[in-house]
Motif scaffolding. Structure first.
Motif, PDB file in Angstrom:
ATOM      1  N   PHE A 192      13.258  -4.651  -6.878  1.00 25.33           N
ATOM      2  CA  PHE A 192      11.942  -4.196  -6.042  1.00 25.33           C
ATOM      3  C   PHE A 192      11.751  -2.839  -6.747  1.00 25.33           C
ATOM      4  O   PHE A 192      12.620  -1.934  -6.791  1.00 25.33           O
ATOM      5  CB  PHE A 192      12.502  -4.049  -4.675  1.00 25.33           C
ATOM      6  N   MET A 193      10.379  -2.635  -6.956  1.00 16.91           N
ATOM      7  CA  MET A 193      10.052  -1.381  -7.505  1.00 16.91           C
ATOM      8  C   MET A 193       9.076  -0.869  -6.775  1.00 16.91           C
ATOM      9  O   MET A 193       7.914  -1.627  -6.329  1.00 16.91           O
ATOM     10  CB  MET A 193       9.509  -1.712  -8.968  1.00 16.91           C
ATOM     11  N   GLY A 194       8.949   0.411  -6.371  1.00 15.59           N
ATOM     12  CA  GLY A 194       7.753   0.940  -5.775  1.00 15.59           C
ATOM     13  C   GLY A 194       6.551   1.357  -6.414  1.00 15.59           C
ATOM     14  O   GLY A 194       6.268   2.678  -6.484  1.00 15.59           O
ATOM     15  N   LEU A 195       6.008   0.315  -7.139  1.00 14.32           N
ATOM     16  CA  LEU A 195       4.868   0.794  -8.285  1.00 14.32           C
ATOM     17  C   LEU A 195       3.703   0.129  -7.598  1.00 14.32           C
ATOM     18  O   LEU A 195       3.787  -0.783  -6.717  1.00 14.32           O
ATOM     19  CB  LEU A 195       5.040   0.099  -9.489  1.00 14.32           C
ATOM     20  N   ARG A 196       2.554   0.995  -7.614  1.00 12.25           N
ATOM     21  CA  ARG A 196       1.182   0.645  -7.197  1.00 12.25           C
ATOM     22  C   ARG A 196       0.194   0.795  -8.503  1.00 12.25           C
ATOM     23  O   ARG A 196       0.220   1.551  -9.345  1.00 12.25           O
ATOM     24  CB  ARG A 196       0.728   1.743  -6.147  1.00 12.25           C
ATOM     25  N   LYS A 197      -0.678  -0.411  -8.443  1.00 13.69           N
ATOM     26  CA  LYS A 197      -1.524  -0.554  -9.469  1.00 13.69           C
ATOM     27  C   LYS A 197      -2.555   0.618  -9.674  1.00 13.69           C
ATOM     28  O   LYS A 197      -3.228   0.644 -10.706  1.00 13.69           O
ATOM     29  CB  LYS A 197      -2.028  -1.954  -9.351  1.00 13.69           C
ATOM     30  N   GLU A 198      -2.863   1.407  -8.680  1.00 18.42           N
ATOM     31  CA  GLU A 198      -3.790   2.347  -8.756  1.00 18.42           C
ATOM     32  C   GLU A 198      -3.326   3.634  -9.518  1.00 18.42           C
ATOM     33  O   GLU A 198      -4.066   4.400  -9.980  1.00 18.42           O
ATOM     34  CB  GLU A 198      -4.378   2.864  -7.398  1.00 18.42           C
ATOM     35  N   SER A 212       1.516 -10.857 -11.424  1.00 19.52           N
ATOM     36  CA  SER A 212       1.430 -10.921  -9.980  1.00 19.52           C
ATOM     37  C   SER A 212       2.218 -10.004  -9.494  1.00 19.52           C
ATOM     38  O   SER A 212       2.938  -9.096 -10.354  1.00 19.52           O
ATOM     39  CB  SER A 212       1.507 -12.072  -9.499  1.00 19.52           C
ATOM     40  N   HIS A 213       2.675 -10.012  -8.142  1.00 22.25           N
ATOM     41  CA  HIS A 213       3.687  -8.790  -7.511  1.00 22.25           C
ATOM     42  C   HIS A 213       5.248  -9.457  -7.874  1.00 22.25           C
ATOM     43  O   HIS A 213       5.921  -8.585  -7.722  1.00 22.25           O
ATOM     44  CB  HIS A 213       3.243  -8.681  -6.116  1.00 22.25           C
ATOM     45  N   THR A 214       5.380 -10.735  -8.035  1.00 18.49           N
ATOM     46  CA  THR A 214       6.685 -11.185  -8.385  1.00 18.49           C
ATOM     47  C   THR A 214       6.900 -11.856  -9.634  1.00 18.49           C
ATOM     48  O   THR A 214       6.053 -13.076  -9.870  1.00 18.49           O
ATOM     49  CB  THR A 214       7.354 -12.118  -7.240  1.00 18.49           C
ATOM     50  N   ILE A 263       4.383  -3.214  -3.022  1.00 13.69           N
ATOM     51  CA  ILE A 263       3.455  -2.242  -2.355  1.00 13.69           C
ATOM     52  C   ILE A 263       2.376  -2.030  -3.426  1.00 13.69           C
ATOM     53  O   ILE A 263       1.551  -1.182  -3.339  1.00 13.69           O
ATOM     54  CB  ILE A 263       4.064  -0.957  -2.075  1.00 13.69           C
ATOM     55  N   ILE A 264       2.217  -3.004  -4.563  1.00 13.48           N
ATOM     56  CA  ILE A 264       1.425  -3.022  -5.742  1.00 13.48           C
ATOM     57  C   ILE A 264       0.019  -2.711  -5.158  1.00 13.48           C
ATOM     58  O   ILE A 264      -0.946  -2.285  -5.695  1.00 13.48           O
ATOM     59  CB  ILE A 264       1.372  -4.270  -6.398  1.00 13.48           C
ATOM     60  N   HIS A 265      -0.590  -3.397  -3.994  1.00 10.22           N
ATOM     61  CA  HIS A 265      -1.737  -3.246  -3.559  1.00 10.22           C
ATOM     62  C   HIS A 265      -2.346  -2.048  -2.789  1.00 10.22           C
ATOM     63  O   HIS A 265      -3.494  -1.634  -2.489  1.00 10.22           O
ATOM     64  CB  HIS A 265      -2.285  -4.369  -2.745  1.00 10.22           C
ATOM     65  N   LEU A 266      -1.029  -1.392  -2.274  1.00  8.44           N
ATOM     66  CA  LEU A 266      -1.317   0.011  -1.390  1.00  8.44           C
ATOM     67  C   LEU A 266      -1.913   1.287  -2.254  1.00  8.44           C
ATOM     68  O   LEU A 266      -1.690   1.028  -3.256  1.00  8.44           O
ATOM     69  CB  LEU A 266      -0.116   0.445  -0.681  1.00  8.44           C
TER      70      LEU A 266
END
Length: 179
Positions: free
Chosen positions: A98-104, A117-119, A132-135
């Motif tokens: 699991f990685m705490g990466l965000r696309k922004e 995608s996220h997975t 949390i990619i979308h946060l």
């Protein structure tokens, strides 16, 4: 903030998940006490992963700055961050990460999400998940506040940028050898 929010979400579902974080001699002094506090608060065990060399000395030797090494392809990032974490993942016998990466945060992360995608599963067989990619940054701070999770004190130590503009990673030496 991102990894803390992600870890809280995951440990809320499964406290036995294996957790690791990278630490080195360029970390903010508050990092380790903060992680210890989070570990206790979330009721999980966090494995600390350290490179076998000094990031600080390598950065000084090669006159590197933060922008030089924050690329996945840079050797210092590869040998000081990615490879030690991957070795620990194999040691812990984990099938995924699991990685705490965000696309922004970057074009590369946005492109990776658009592609996978996220997975997704990587060529070597492990699964990667970015829950949390979308946060947004503000979403993450709001989540931490709503859940009454302490925010890393490093975010309040910078007088130049508001907390939502700070990306805590490495504190790099200047050309004169100081932080």
């Amino acid at each position: 903030k991102d990894s803390t929010a992600m870890l809280h979400m995951i440990t809320s579902v499964n406290k036995s998940v294996k957790v690791m974080t990278q630490v080195d001699d360029c970390d903010w002094p508050e990092k380790r006490p903060y992680i210890d506090k989070i570990q206790e608060l979330f009721g999980c065990e966090i494995n600390f992963v350290e490179p076998d060399f000094s990031i600080w000395e390598a950065a000084l030797k090669h006159n590197l700055g933060f922008d030089d090494i924050c690329s996945k392809s840079h050797n210092l990032t590869k040998y000081g961050f990615i490879e030690p974490l991957e070795a620990k993942r194999r040691e812990l016998n984990c099938d995924g990460v699991f990685m705490g990466l965000r696309k922004e945060e970057s074009k590369a992360r946005e492109t990776n999400y658009a592609t996978h995608s996220h997975t997704y599963r990587v060529k070597s067989g492990e699964y990667y998940c970015t829950p949390i990619i979308h946060l947004s940054t503000m979403d993450v701070f709001a989540y931490l506040t709503e859940q009454k999770i302490p925010i890393n004190p490093c975010y309040s130590k910078n007088n130049f940028f508001p907390p939502e503009k700070i990306r805590i990673s490495w504190a790099m030496p200047s050309k004169h050898g100081s932080r």
